[in-house]
Design a protein around this motif. Structure first.
Motif, mmCIF file in Angstrom:
data_model
loop_
_atom_site.group_PDB
_atom_site.id
_atom_site.type_symbol
_atom_site.label_atom_id
_atom_site.label_comp_id
_atom_site.label_asym_id
_atom_site.label_seq_id
_atom_site.Cartn_x
_atom_site.Cartn_y
_atom_site.Cartn_z
ATOM 1 N N GLU A 171 -65.728 12.015 -0.212
ATOM 2 C CA GLU A 171 -65.633 13.386 0.286
ATOM 3 C C GLU A 171 -64.619 13.522 1.424
ATOM 4 O OE1 GLU A 171 -69.400 15.046 1.218
ATOM 5 O OE2 GLU A 171 -70.270 14.656 -0.758
ATOM 6 N N ASN B 61 -60.152 17.032 1.345
ATOM 7 C CA ASN B 61 -59.298 18.014 2.004
ATOM 8 C C ASN B 61 -57.865 17.517 2.177
ATOM 9 O OD1 ASN B 61 -60.993 20.285 2.420
ATOM 10 N ND2 ASN B 61 -62.084 19.158 4.030
ATOM 11 N N LYS B 62 -57.686 16.228 2.444
ATOM 12 C CA LYS B 62 -56.342 15.679 2.579
ATOM 13 C C LYS B 62 -55.575 15.776 1.269
ATOM 14 C CE LYS B 62 -57.186 12.470 6.404
ATOM 15 N NZ LYS B 62 -57.141 11.055 6.851
ATOM 16 N N LYS C 190 -56.150 17.946 -1.137
ATOM 17 C CA LYS C 190 -55.875 19.366 -1.364
ATOM 18 C C LYS C 190 -54.701 19.836 -0.513
ATOM 19 C CE LYS C 190 -57.984 23.956 -1.083
ATOM 20 N NZ LYS C 190 -59.218 24.720 -0.780
ATOM 21 N N ASN C 191 -54.695 19.498 0.746
ATOM 22 C CA ASN C 191 -53.605 19.928 1.637
ATOM 23 C C ASN C 191 -52.270 19.323 1.232
ATOM 24 O OD1 ASN C 191 -55.409 21.442 3.159
ATOM 25 N ND2 ASN C 191 -55.771 19.798 4.651
ATOM 26 N N ILE D 78 -62.496 22.427 -4.360
ATOM 27 C CA ILE D 78 -63.587 21.658 -3.757
ATOM 28 C C ILE D 78 -64.902 22.341 -4.101
ATOM 29 C CG2 ILE D 78 -64.569 20.778 -1.620
ATOM 30 C CD1 ILE D 78 -61.765 20.818 -0.430
#
Length: 294
Positions: free
Chosen positions: A202, A206-207, A209-210, A258
């Motif tokens: 998890e 975010n990394k 996705k960014n 996500i």
């Protein structure tokens, strides 16, 4: 009197020897020059046909244009080179001719000569990929190229493609994150057994996705080095500890979603030529390698 005749004979002999030496020099120098020009032509056509093959099998017109561009960069007249692409767009052959002027041979009546070069490249299912493979193994299924699909981990209803996180070159969140962002640096080959990644990923979501969102390309306009292009290992099943690699797929990532901390990957499988070894006995999954055949 004899001495005069002897001197005359020597002069004639020297003249004949000089002529022979000049002819031999013409032969050596011009043949060497012709050989060098033939190598240049062959290398130019090799590079052009390989560059063009990267545009197959989806865009034969672009493949022809790329071939001509490479020829021009290497000072080869593209009008003197024939380009033949097979009906299935999986091979391209180029035949070139160049006229070479001689330096010394005109003395003996040979002004120039033609040199020829022929090269063919084929594309076929990629067997082995070195560098760039992402740690998301996808169960092989009959996907349609270019259609939008969503890859889900443990997909249930609305199934479009089930993937599993895999450990490539090591386990743990940091390895998984690096492989997700930049691709695994090692080699993956059809027939390899790879392990699933059981850790909690998890923190990398975010990394990833960014990173994907940092590039603003689109499916209709992206470069070959796009960070949205992922090479994915295709496997026979995800329901075992060790999973068998049966092929590769090339995936253009359009969106990272996500959902409850898990990654859903939305994008499209495409037909694409990679830098990898080919095996014509493998089934066609859209990921190809290119090979010169002469």
């Amino acid at each position: 009197m004899w001495r005069l005749n002897n001197k005359g004979n020597v002069a004639i002999i020297l003249c004949l020897v000089f002529t022979a030496l000049l002819g031999f020099t013409a032969y050596v120098v011009d043949i060497g020059f012709v050989y060098v020009e033939k190598v240049k032509l062959s290398n130019a056509i090799d590079s052009a046909v390989l560059a063009a093959s990267l545009e197959l099998p989806t865009d034969a017109t672009k493949a022809r244009n790329v071939a001509r561009e490479y020829l021009q960069k290497n000072n080869v007249d593209s009008s003197k080179v024939s380009i033949i692409i097979s009906a299935d767009n999986k091979s391209i052959q180029m035949d070139g001719v160049k006229n070479v002027s001689h330096f010394f041979a005109p003395i003996i009546g040979i002004d120039n000569s033609n040199i020829n070069a022929r090269t063919k490249a084929i594309i076929g299912p990629v067997k082995s990929v070195k560098g760039g493979t992402r740690p998301f193994a996808v169960e092989k299924y009959d996907f349609s190229y270019g259609d939008v699909v969503t890859l889900k981990r443990g997909a249930g209803d609305g199934y479009h493609g089930n993937y599993g996180a895999v450990a490539l070159g090591g386990t743990g969140a940091s390895v998984f994150e690096s492989n997700s962002l930049y691709g695994y640096s090692g080699t993956i080959t059809v027939g390899d057994m790879i392990n699933t990644e059981t850790g909690n990923m998890e923190g990398a979501v975010n990394k990833i996705k960014n990173y994907i969102n940092s590039e603003s390309s689109s499916f209709d306009n992206f470069k070959r080095n796009s960070i949205r292009l992922w090479t994915l290992p295709l496997v026979d099943s995800l329901n075992v500890d060790g999973i068998l690699v049966v092929g590769f797929g090339e995936f253009y990532v359009e969106k990272i979603i996500i959902n409850s901390g898990k990654i859903e990957i939305q994008g499209r499988f495409i037909r694409y030529v990679l830098n990898g070894e080919i095996d014509m006995t493998l089934s066609d999954t859209g990921a190809y390698g290119a090979k010169l055949v002469k």
